[in-house]
Design an enzyme around this catalytic site. Sequence first.
Site, PDB file in Angstrom:
ATOM      1  N   GLU A  26      47.695  60.578  18.310  1.00 55.33           N
ATOM      2  CA  GLU A  26      47.314  59.861  19.539  1.00 55.33           C
ATOM      3  C   GLU A  26      48.398  58.832  19.883  1.00 55.33           C
ATOM      4  O   GLU A  26      49.205  58.452  19.036  1.00 55.33           O
ATOM      5  CB  GLU A  26      45.990  59.111  19.351  1.00 55.33           C
ATOM      6  CG  GLU A  26      44.773  59.988  19.106  1.00 55.33           C
ATOM      7  CD  GLU A  26      44.086  60.429  20.397  1.00 55.33           C
ATOM      8  OE1 GLU A  26      44.639  60.172  21.495  1.00 55.33           O
ATOM      9  OE2 GLU A  26      43.001  61.032  20.293  1.00 55.33           O
TER      10      GLU A  26
ATOM     11  N   GLU B  95      43.260  54.921  25.875  1.00 53.44           N
ATOM     12  CA  GLU B  95      44.345  54.860  24.904  1.00 53.44           C
ATOM     13  C   GLU B  95      44.223  53.519  24.185  1.00 53.44           C
ATOM     14  O   GLU B  95      43.908  52.501  24.798  1.00 53.44           O
ATOM     15  CB  GLU B  95      45.701  54.980  25.600  1.00 53.44           C
ATOM     16  CG  GLU B  95      45.881  56.259  26.391  1.00 53.44           C
ATOM     17  CD  GLU B  95      45.722  57.523  25.564  1.00 53.44           C
ATOM     18  OE1 GLU B  95      46.018  57.487  24.344  1.00 53.44           O
ATOM     19  OE2 GLU B  95      45.297  58.543  26.130  1.00 53.44           O
TER      20      GLU B  95
ATOM     21  N   HIS C 261      40.892  59.893  22.085  1.00 51.75           N
ATOM     22  CA  HIS C 261      41.125  59.121  23.313  1.00 51.75           C
ATOM     23  C   HIS C 261      40.183  59.537  24.439  1.00 51.75           C
ATOM     24  O   HIS C 261      40.093  58.854  25.453  1.00 51.75           O
ATOM     25  CB  HIS C 261      42.591  59.205  23.752  1.00 51.75           C
ATOM     26  CG  HIS C 261      43.010  60.514  24.355  1.00 51.75           C
ATOM     27  ND1 HIS C 261      44.220  60.664  24.997  1.00 51.75           N
ATOM     28  CD2 HIS C 261      42.408  61.732  24.410  1.00 51.75           C
ATOM     29  CE1 HIS C 261      44.333  61.910  25.435  1.00 51.75           C
ATOM     30  NE2 HIS C 261      43.254  62.571  25.084  1.00 51.75           N
ATOM     31  N   ASP C 262      39.457  60.652  24.249  1.00 51.63           N
ATOM     32  CA  ASP C 262      38.475  61.087  25.240  1.00 51.63           C
ATOM     33  C   ASP C 262      37.159  60.322  25.127  1.00 51.63           C
ATOM     34  O   ASP C 262      36.288  60.465  26.001  1.00 51.63           O
ATOM     35  CB  ASP C 262      38.156  62.578  25.057  1.00 51.63           C
ATOM     36  CG  ASP C 262      39.334  63.463  25.412  1.00 51.63           C
ATOM     37  OD1 ASP C 262      40.097  63.102  26.321  1.00 51.63           O
ATOM     38  OD2 ASP C 262      39.495  64.527  24.779  1.00 51.63           O
TER      39      ASP C 262
END
Length: 362
Positions: free
Chosen positions: A296, A327, A267-268
């Site tokens: 996640e 996300e 998600h980064d």
Amino acid sequence: MGEIQREAKTTVWNKKEESEEVEAQAQLEIWKYVFGFVEPAVVKCAIELGIADAIESHGGSMTLPEMSSTLGCDPSLLNRIMRFLTHRKIFKAIPSSHGYAYAQTPLSRRLMRDGPHSMAAFLLLESSPVMLAPWHSLSARVSLADGNSSFEKAHGEDVWRYAAENPDHSNLINEAMACHAKVSVPAIIEGCSEVFDGISSLVDVGGGNGTAMRIVVKACPWIRGINFDLPHVVDVAPKCDGVEHVSGDMFLSVPKADAAFLMWVLHDWGDEESIQILKKCREAIPKENGRVIIVEAVIEGEKQNRFKDVGLMLDMVMMAHTNLGKERTRKEWDYVIKMAGFRTYTVKAINNAVQNVIIAFP
């Protein structure tokens, strides 16, 4: 005719009352946004003062004089802090001969510096000046006012370079991810233990100080754990039996293992970077029985649980703190997993957690 007129007047009157009620509610709600920063700021204050730790060490409720003496605080100011926190039911106020005594709650125990459910380090990271500054540039990023991310606009470089050059901030990140792992990994082991079946070695990609692997290896002693992260992270990671610390770059290669574990890593990054990371993970695991375990959030997934709002807030955090991170919805996860060359995957919700477990098979 008269009856129709009466019904019409009643309808108009009801709509007027409804409108006034909506307006009154809006007037109340807006104050939550005007002073929305107050609540986390006071909670941060409570963590830094060690209020929850003091009550826990005391072995029961504490009066204001006892708490003030233990913490070395101004009793008048501390009283106002506790009034605020008890009003929000973070601590419990119990009438006593000294006015009130203050006791722990399940929520306040999460503000302790240590403990199985502590989220203190996470809150201290997100409320730190470094992480708060990018929020002031969020609108500039959304409106395409310049080409920089919010974090780069605030600090001149992305969050990863900043962490590499600032050990104190890197340590804040590692401690926050460790406290998150202490909550999430046991939930995964309890609710999805089958993901570790048949695995003799597991590499945690972007594993920070190795907390997640330490928990997995302790619960599943047949697994040899590999904690894989950047050199400045693993160089200060504590040693642990059954866990090997390996430094490297996940965009170049991932250590070989039966399975790869990625928790709050993808998600980064944007889709292109996530696909590249997943490809390196797929290369590191066996084609026959290998798997990649992704932990996640899944926004608008199969199971909409009470953590949906947390997932949406996390998405805003990714927008403020990373260049391309986000996300993902089920459809977006499907895209990156299949583009990385995995033939199939499964998704399972974790009880009492914002994340899902996604198991991808090569």
